[in-house]
Design a protein around this motif. Structure first.
Motif, PDB file in Angstrom:
ATOM      1  N   GLN A  19      -0.876   3.533  11.590  1.00  0.00           N
ATOM      2  CA  GLN A  19      -1.292   2.573  12.811  1.00  0.00           C
ATOM      3  C   GLN A  19      -0.284   3.083  14.168  1.00  0.00           C
ATOM      4  O   GLN A  19       0.749   2.668  14.032  1.00  0.00           O
TER       5      GLN A  19
ATOM      6  N   GLN B 281      -5.819  -4.842   2.508  1.00  0.00           N
ATOM      7  CA  GLN B 281      -5.005  -3.760   2.982  1.00  0.00           C
ATOM      8  C   GLN B 281      -3.656  -3.834   2.701  1.00  0.00           C
ATOM      9  O   GLN B 281      -3.174  -4.982   2.479  1.00  0.00           O
ATOM     10  N   THR B 282      -2.742  -2.937   2.473  1.00  0.00           N
ATOM     11  CA  THR B 282      -1.253  -3.020   2.434  1.00  0.00           C
ATOM     12  C   THR B 282      -0.821  -1.981   3.410  1.00  0.00           C
ATOM     13  O   THR B 282      -1.337  -0.991   4.062  1.00  0.00           O
ATOM     14  N   ARG B 283       0.543  -2.594   4.182  1.00  0.00           N
ATOM     15  CA  ARG B 283       1.175  -1.959   5.063  1.00  0.00           C
ATOM     16  C   ARG B 283       2.419  -1.217   4.633  1.00  0.00           C
ATOM     17  O   ARG B 283       3.343  -2.040   3.986  1.00  0.00           O
TER      18      ARG B 283
ATOM     19  N   ILE C  25      -1.882  -7.138   3.270  1.00  0.00           N
ATOM     20  CA  ILE C  25      -2.704  -7.807   4.525  1.00  0.00           C
ATOM     21  C   ILE C  25      -4.213  -8.175   3.925  1.00  0.00           C
ATOM     22  O   ILE C  25      -4.815  -7.649   3.442  1.00  0.00           O
TER      23      ILE C  25
ATOM     24  N   GLN D 106      -9.413   2.487  12.330  1.00  0.00           N
ATOM     25  CA  GLN D 106      -9.068   2.243  11.053  1.00  0.00           C
ATOM     26  C   GLN D 106     -10.210   1.322  10.501  1.00  0.00           C
ATOM     27  O   GLN D 106     -10.328   1.215   9.189  1.00  0.00           O
TER      28      GLN D 106
ATOM     29  N   SER E  97      -5.508   6.249   3.640  1.00  0.00           N
ATOM     30  CA  SER E  97      -4.188   5.707   4.548  1.00  0.00           C
ATOM     31  C   SER E  97      -4.468   6.654   5.589  1.00  0.00           C
ATOM     32  O   SER E  97      -4.824   7.743   6.087  1.00  0.00           O
TER      33      SER E  97
ATOM     34  N   LEU F 243      -1.197   2.001   7.106  1.00  0.00           N
ATOM     35  CA  LEU F 243      -2.092   1.204   6.334  1.00  0.00           C
ATOM     36  C   LEU F 243      -2.728   2.013   5.389  1.00  0.00           C
ATOM     37  O   LEU F 243      -3.654   3.107   5.585  1.00  0.00           O
ATOM     38  N   LYS F 244      -2.743   1.185   4.072  1.00  0.00           N
ATOM     39  CA  LYS F 244      -3.553   1.737   3.025  1.00  0.00           C
ATOM     40  C   LYS F 244      -4.968   0.837   2.580  1.00  0.00           C
ATOM     41  O   LYS F 244      -4.604  -0.264   2.497  1.00  0.00           O
ATOM     42  N   THR F 245      -5.959   1.505   2.790  1.00  0.00           N
ATOM     43  CA  THR F 245      -7.511   0.615   2.261  1.00  0.00           C
ATOM     44  C   THR F 245      -7.566   1.111   0.875  1.00  0.00           C
ATOM     45  O   THR F 245      -7.677   2.233   0.518  1.00  0.00           O
TER      46      THR F 245
END
Length: 204
Positions: free
Chosen positions: A66, A105-107, A193, A55, A63, A96-98
């Protein structure tokens, strides 16, 4: 064969990963994640270095699942299908989105399944009850996805899944000829995150 430069480029718009060898005039083939097909002229040298993707490698909007902390349903006899496929059910896959240009990031979490077709071998005990994933690798031809599953994922060739489950000594290993990830329902937001802040006194 020496590799002086390996560049991994993840292009979400068509779900392709291109591994470029700049030290040779022979490029590794372009893998189309949407169709899972490779051009007939593709030639992957057996001695070529395997590209390890995790990641931290993802730089574009993307996306990925994980594996660590994701939850799977207890595998039943139906996990091994009569057509020679293996179905791994995720009850809570952590996503996880980057975002481009951001270290944040957002989970999220979402249900889904990982389907491996043309199964050649299954090693390890299938969990009879729901379990939590500790870590895992997916070998997709010349690529290894370390503790993550890219979204989308659809490919064929030499496929191998090695999954370590919490409180189990032996990993679950499945090898086959195709792999596909299918997500269900709507992803649910968990958290935002942000990178950890390093105190100046800690850098000494």
């Amino acid at each position: 064969m020496g590799l002086n430069l390996i560049r991994v480029w993840l292009e979400r718009s068509r779900g392709a990963i291109l591994l470029e060898n700049a030290a040779s005039d022979q490029n590794l083939c372009d893998v189309d994640r949407a169709s899972g097909r490779r051009p007939s002229s593709c030639c992957v040298p057996p001695e070529a270095a395997r590209a390890i993707i995790d990641q931290r490698s993802i730089q574009l909007d993307a996306s990925s699942i994980q594996i660590s902390g994701s939850e799977i349903a207890g595998a039943s006899p139906e996990a091994l299908q009569g057509d020679g496929s293996f179905r791994l059910q995720f009850t809570r896959a952590l996503i996880l989105k980057t975002m481009t240009g951001s270290a944040e990031q957002t989970r999220w979490w979402q249900a889904g399944e990982l389907l491996i077709g043309g199964v050649e071998r299954v090693e390890g005990e299938l969990p009879g009850v729901p379990a939590v994933c500790e870590r895992g690798d997916i070998d997709d031809n010349q690529y290894t996805y370390r503790n993550m599953i890219p979204i989308p994922l659809k490919s064929r060739g030499q496929i191998r899944l090695e999954l370590h489950l919490r409180d189990r000594e032996e990993p679950l290993i499945v090898t086959g000829g195709t792999i596909e990830l299918a997500l269900r329902d709507t992803p649910k937001y968990i958290e935002h995150i942000r990178p950890a802040t390093v105190r100046p006194e800690a850098i000494r």
